[in-house]
Design a protein around this motif. Structure first.
Motif, PDB file in Angstrom:
ATOM      1  N   ALA A  54      -1.944   1.407 -18.236  1.00 33.03           N
ATOM      2  CA  ALA A  54      -0.590   1.408 -18.782  1.00 33.03           C
ATOM      3  C   ALA A  54      -0.594   1.101 -20.276  1.00 33.03           C
ATOM      4  CB  ALA A  54       0.284   0.405 -18.019  1.00 33.03           C
ATOM      5  N   VAL A  55      -1.481   0.200 -20.702  1.00 38.80           N
ATOM      6  CA  VAL A  55      -1.608  -0.092 -22.137  1.00 38.80           C
ATOM      7  C   VAL A  55      -2.012   1.178 -22.877  1.00 38.80           C
ATOM      8  CG1 VAL A  55      -3.006  -1.312 -23.860  1.00 38.80           C
ATOM      9  CG2 VAL A  55      -2.086  -2.553 -21.894  1.00 38.80           C
TER      10      VAL A  55
ATOM     11  N   LEU B 125      -1.431   4.115 -22.082  1.00 42.23           N
ATOM     12  CA  LEU B 125      -0.315   5.060 -22.058  1.00 42.23           C
ATOM     13  C   LEU B 125       0.876   4.563 -22.885  1.00 42.23           C
ATOM     14  CD1 LEU B 125      -0.495   6.010 -18.279  1.00 42.23           C
ATOM     15  CD2 LEU B 125      -0.991   7.527 -20.224  1.00 42.23           C
ATOM     16  N   GLY B 126       0.736   3.388 -23.499  1.00 45.03           N
ATOM     17  CA  GLY B 126       1.769   2.863 -24.387  1.00 45.03           C
ATOM     18  C   GLY B 126       2.940   2.183 -23.691  1.00 45.03           C
ATOM     19  N   ALA B 127       2.735   1.712 -22.477  1.00 42.44           N
ATOM     20  CA  ALA B 127       3.824   1.063 -21.742  1.00 42.44           C
ATOM     21  C   ALA B 127       4.168  -0.283 -22.366  1.00 42.44           C
ATOM     22  CB  ALA B 127       3.447   0.873 -20.276  1.00 42.44           C
ATOM     23  N   ARG B 128       5.450  -0.491 -22.537  1.00 42.93           N
ATOM     24  CA  ARG B 128       5.927  -1.761 -23.086  1.00 42.93           C
ATOM     25  C   ARG B 128       5.665  -2.880 -22.074  1.00 42.93           C
ATOM     26  NH1 ARG B 128      10.791  -2.188 -26.805  1.00 42.93           N
ATOM     27  NH2 ARG B 128      10.406  -4.284 -27.514  1.00 42.93           N
ATOM     28  N   GLY B 129       5.133  -4.009 -22.544  1.00 43.87           N
ATOM     29  CA  GLY B 129       4.878  -5.163 -21.682  1.00 43.87           C
ATOM     30  C   GLY B 129       3.574  -5.096 -20.913  1.00 43.87           C
ATOM     31  N   ALA B 130       2.852  -4.007 -21.021  1.00 41.32           N
ATOM     32  CA  ALA B 130       1.628  -3.858 -20.239  1.00 41.32           C
ATOM     33  C   ALA B 130       0.541  -4.829 -20.692  1.00 41.32           C
ATOM     34  CB  ALA B 130       1.119  -2.419 -20.302  1.00 41.32           C
ATOM     35  N   ALA B 131       0.458  -5.124 -21.973  1.00 40.69           N
ATOM     36  CA  ALA B 131      -0.586  -6.043 -22.457  1.00 40.69           C
ATOM     37  C   ALA B 131      -0.391  -7.443 -21.880  1.00 40.69           C
ATOM     38  CB  ALA B 131      -0.603  -6.086 -23.982  1.00 40.69           C
ATOM     39  N   ILE B 132       0.853  -7.886 -21.775  1.00 36.64           N
ATOM     40  CA  ILE B 132       1.133  -9.180 -21.137  1.00 36.64           C
ATOM     41  C   ILE B 132       0.631  -9.146 -19.696  1.00 36.64           C
ATOM     42  CG2 ILE B 132       3.022 -10.589 -20.193  1.00 36.64           C
ATOM     43  CD1 ILE B 132       2.729 -11.193 -23.083  1.00 36.64           C
ATOM     44  N   ASN B 133       0.869  -8.018 -19.036  1.00 38.42           N
ATOM     45  CA  ASN B 133       0.436  -7.901 -17.644  1.00 38.42           C
ATOM     46  C   ASN B 133      -1.079  -7.868 -17.513  1.00 38.42           C
ATOM     47  OD1 ASN B 133       3.016  -8.015 -16.600  1.00 38.42           O
ATOM     48  ND2 ASN B 133       3.317  -5.811 -16.733  1.00 38.42           N
ATOM     49  N   VAL B 134      -1.757  -7.295 -18.488  1.00 42.77           N
ATOM     50  CA  VAL B 134      -3.229  -7.349 -18.492  1.00 42.77           C
ATOM     51  C   VAL B 134      -3.660  -8.813 -18.490  1.00 42.77           C
ATOM     52  CG1 VAL B 134      -5.307  -6.917 -19.877  1.00 42.77           C
ATOM     53  CG2 VAL B 134      -3.628  -5.088 -19.552  1.00 42.77           C
TER      54      VAL B 134
ATOM     55  N   ALA C 144       0.835  -1.199   0.000  1.00 39.69           N
ATOM     56  CA  ALA C 144       0.000   0.000   0.000  1.00 39.69           C
ATOM     57  C   ALA C 144       0.872   1.252   0.000  1.00 39.69           C
ATOM     58  CB  ALA C 144      -0.928  -0.006   1.207  1.00 39.69           C
ATOM     59  N   ARG C 145       1.932   1.241   0.791  1.00 38.22           N
ATOM     60  CA  ARG C 145       2.853   2.390   0.839  1.00 38.22           C
ATOM     61  C   ARG C 145       3.549   2.571  -0.508  1.00 38.22           C
ATOM     62  NH1 ARG C 145       4.441   7.130   1.806  1.00 38.22           N
ATOM     63  NH2 ARG C 145       6.549   7.435   2.524  1.00 38.22           N
ATOM     64  N   ALA C 146       4.010   1.473  -1.088  1.00 34.24           N
ATOM     65  CA  ALA C 146       4.676   1.545  -2.386  1.00 34.24           C
ATOM     66  C   ALA C 146       3.716   2.053  -3.453  1.00 34.24           C
ATOM     67  CB  ALA C 146       5.232   0.187  -2.776  1.00 34.24           C
ATOM     68  N   THR C 147       2.477   1.599  -3.400  1.00 32.27           N
ATOM     69  CA  THR C 147       1.486   2.039  -4.383  1.00 32.27           C
ATOM     70  C   THR C 147       1.219   3.531  -4.233  1.00 32.27           C
ATOM     71  OG1 THR C 147       0.511  -0.159  -4.444  1.00 32.27           O
ATOM     72  CG2 THR C 147      -0.848   1.654  -5.261  1.00 32.27           C
ATOM     73  N   ALA C 148       1.129   4.011  -2.996  1.00 32.16           N
ATOM     74  CA  ALA C 148       0.912   5.441  -2.773  1.00 32.16           C
ATOM     75  C   ALA C 148       2.066   6.258  -3.342  1.00 32.16           C
ATOM     76  CB  ALA C 148       0.739   5.720  -1.278  1.00 32.16           C
ATOM     77  N   LEU C 149       3.293   5.782  -3.124  1.00 33.15           N
ATOM     78  CA  LEU C 149       4.457   6.470  -3.685  1.00 33.15           C
ATOM     79  C   LEU C 149       4.438   6.431  -5.209  1.00 33.15           C
ATOM     80  CD1 LEU C 149       7.220   5.266  -1.199  1.00 33.15           C
ATOM     81  CD2 LEU C 149       6.253   7.577  -1.392  1.00 33.15           C
ATOM     82  N   LEU C 150       4.031   5.304  -5.767  1.00 33.93           N
ATOM     83  CA  LEU C 150       3.944   5.209  -7.229  1.00 33.93           C
ATOM     84  C   LEU C 150       2.866   6.138  -7.778  1.00 33.93           C
ATOM     85  CD1 LEU C 150       4.551   1.423  -7.803  1.00 33.93           C
ATOM     86  CD2 LEU C 150       5.913   3.297  -8.712  1.00 33.93           C
ATOM     87  N   ASP C 151       1.753   6.269  -7.062  1.00 29.43           N
ATOM     88  CA  ASP C 151       0.706   7.209  -7.498  1.00 29.43           C
ATOM     89  C   ASP C 151       1.273   8.627  -7.585  1.00 29.43           C
ATOM     90  OD1 ASP C 151      -1.303   5.340  -7.860  1.00 29.43           O
ATOM     91  OD2 ASP C 151      -2.107   5.580  -5.831  1.00 29.43           O
ATOM     92  N   GLN C 152       2.105   8.985  -6.610  1.00 31.08           N
ATOM     93  CA  GLN C 152       2.748  10.303  -6.649  1.00 31.08           C
ATOM     94  C   GLN C 152       3.698  10.397  -7.835  1.00 31.08           C
ATOM     95  OE1 GLN C 152       4.619  10.898  -2.839  1.00 31.08           O
ATOM     96  NE2 GLN C 152       2.677  10.720  -1.712  1.00 31.08           N
ATOM     97  N   ALA C 153       4.442   9.318  -8.091  1.00 39.10           N
ATOM     98  CA  ALA C 153       5.379   9.317  -9.215  1.00 39.10           C
ATOM     99  C   ALA C 153       4.645   9.383 -10.546  1.00 39.10           C
ATOM    100  CB  ALA C 153       6.267   8.075  -9.146  1.00 39.10           C
ATOM    101  N   ILE C 154       3.516   8.705 -10.639  1.00 38.92           N
ATOM    102  CA  ILE C 154       2.736   8.716 -11.883  1.00 38.92           C
ATOM    103  C   ILE C 154       2.334  10.133 -12.241  1.00 38.92           C
ATOM    104  CG2 ILE C 154       0.510   8.049 -12.900  1.00 38.92           C
ATOM    105  CD1 ILE C 154       0.828   5.363 -11.352  1.00 38.92           C
ATOM    106  N   ALA C 155       1.987  10.909 -11.223  1.00 33.90           N
ATOM    107  CA  ALA C 155       1.532  12.273 -11.455  1.00 33.90           C
ATOM    108  C   ALA C 155       2.613  13.157 -12.081  1.00 33.90           C
ATOM    109  CB  ALA C 155       1.042  12.890 -10.147  1.00 33.90           C
TER     110      ALA C 155
ATOM    111  N   ASP D   4       7.498   9.209 -18.063  1.00 35.39           N
ATOM    112  CA  ASP D   4       7.026   7.949 -18.654  1.00 35.39           C
ATOM    113  C   ASP D   4       5.952   7.370 -17.737  1.00 35.39           C
ATOM    114  OD1 ASP D   4       6.558   5.586 -19.931  1.00 35.39           O
ATOM    115  OD2 ASP D   4       8.623   4.859 -19.855  1.00 35.39           O
ATOM    116  N   ARG D   5       4.792   7.975 -17.766  1.00 33.67           N
ATOM    117  CA  ARG D   5       3.704   7.564 -16.876  1.00 33.67           C
ATOM    118  C   ARG D   5       3.277   6.127 -17.118  1.00 33.67           C
ATOM    119  NH1 ARG D   5      -0.875  11.246 -17.855  1.00 33.67           N
ATOM    120  NH2 ARG D   5      -1.861   9.923 -16.296  1.00 33.67           N
ATOM    121  N   GLY D   6       3.398   5.658 -18.344  1.00 37.11           N
ATOM    122  CA  GLY D   6       2.997   4.293 -18.658  1.00 37.11           C
ATOM    123  C   GLY D   6       3.813   3.264 -17.906  1.00 37.11           C
ATOM    124  N   ALA D   7       5.135   3.443 -17.888  1.00 37.04           N
ATOM    125  CA  ALA D   7       6.011   2.491 -17.194  1.00 37.04           C
ATOM    126  C   ALA D   7       5.739   2.494 -15.696  1.00 37.04           C
ATOM    127  CB  ALA D   7       7.471   2.823 -17.474  1.00 37.04           C
TER     128      ALA D   7
END
Length: 193
Positions: free
Chosen positions: A49-50, A52-61, A6-17, A21-24
């Protein structure tokens, strides 16, 4: 573990903003969510992420769809992937799905296609063994694993071949593990089997 996620996700949400490279970063947030068993959230993030054009995101979907038990949706996602290197990973995942669904001909056809596109004979034999193993075709699995091991010995193949020979009730199935340990005497994982 959930607290860290949860903490890592919150930090990533801040980084996404603020990330260029928001997709990655969105893809990474989805991976954290999936590892924390927050499957619906992971799927949403991977889908974003897909977009946003992130590479590998479709596999993750597809990975998230499989984790959610949406096998047909995962299959559709994987079939739609056409770009390398993700297309090869998608094919490998489809082989697994086909084998689990009892679609052995389709799985083997995908293996043949990968082989035509450069998959080594050893890797193809291992995949054939995996398909046969899932189908409970133990003799065929043992033959394929043996071919793969003879061409390219590895710890994973030694273990697979041992398990197949043990399932066959073959004489001295542990001999393959002994052969492997002669090559790799420090392999403690094989010693514990």
């Amino acid at each position: 573990r959930a607290g860290y996620a949860a903490r890592a996700t919150a930090l990533l949400d801040q980084a996404i903003a603020v990330a260029p490279d928001r997709g990655a970063v969105t893809n990474a947030a989805g991976d954290i969510a999936l590892r924390a068993d927050r499957r619906d959230e992971a799927l949403e993030r991977f889908e974003a992420a897909v977009k946003l054009g992130a590479r590998g995101a479709a596999i993750n979907v597809a990975r998230a769809q499989m984790a959610l038990g949406r096998v047909d949706a995962a299959r559709q996602t994987l079939v739609a992937i056409k770009e390398q290197p993700d297309a090869d990973r998608a094919s490998l995942m489809l082989i697994e799905l086909d084998a689990q669904a009892g679609k052995l001909a389709e799985a083997r056809q995908r293996i043949a296609s990968l082989r035509q596109h450069g998959l080594s004979a050893s890797a193809a034999s291992e995949l054939e063994g995996d398909v046969s193993w899932v189908a409970k075709q133990i003799d065929a699995a043992a033959r394929s694993y043996s071919q793969a091991y003879d061409a390219m010995p590895s710890q994973a193949l030694a273990i697979k071949l041992f398990r197949a020979r043990r399932a066959q009730k073959a004489a001295e199935p542990e001999k393959i593990l002994e052969r492997w340990l002669e090559r790799s005497p420090a392999d403690n994982a094989v010693r514990t089997i």
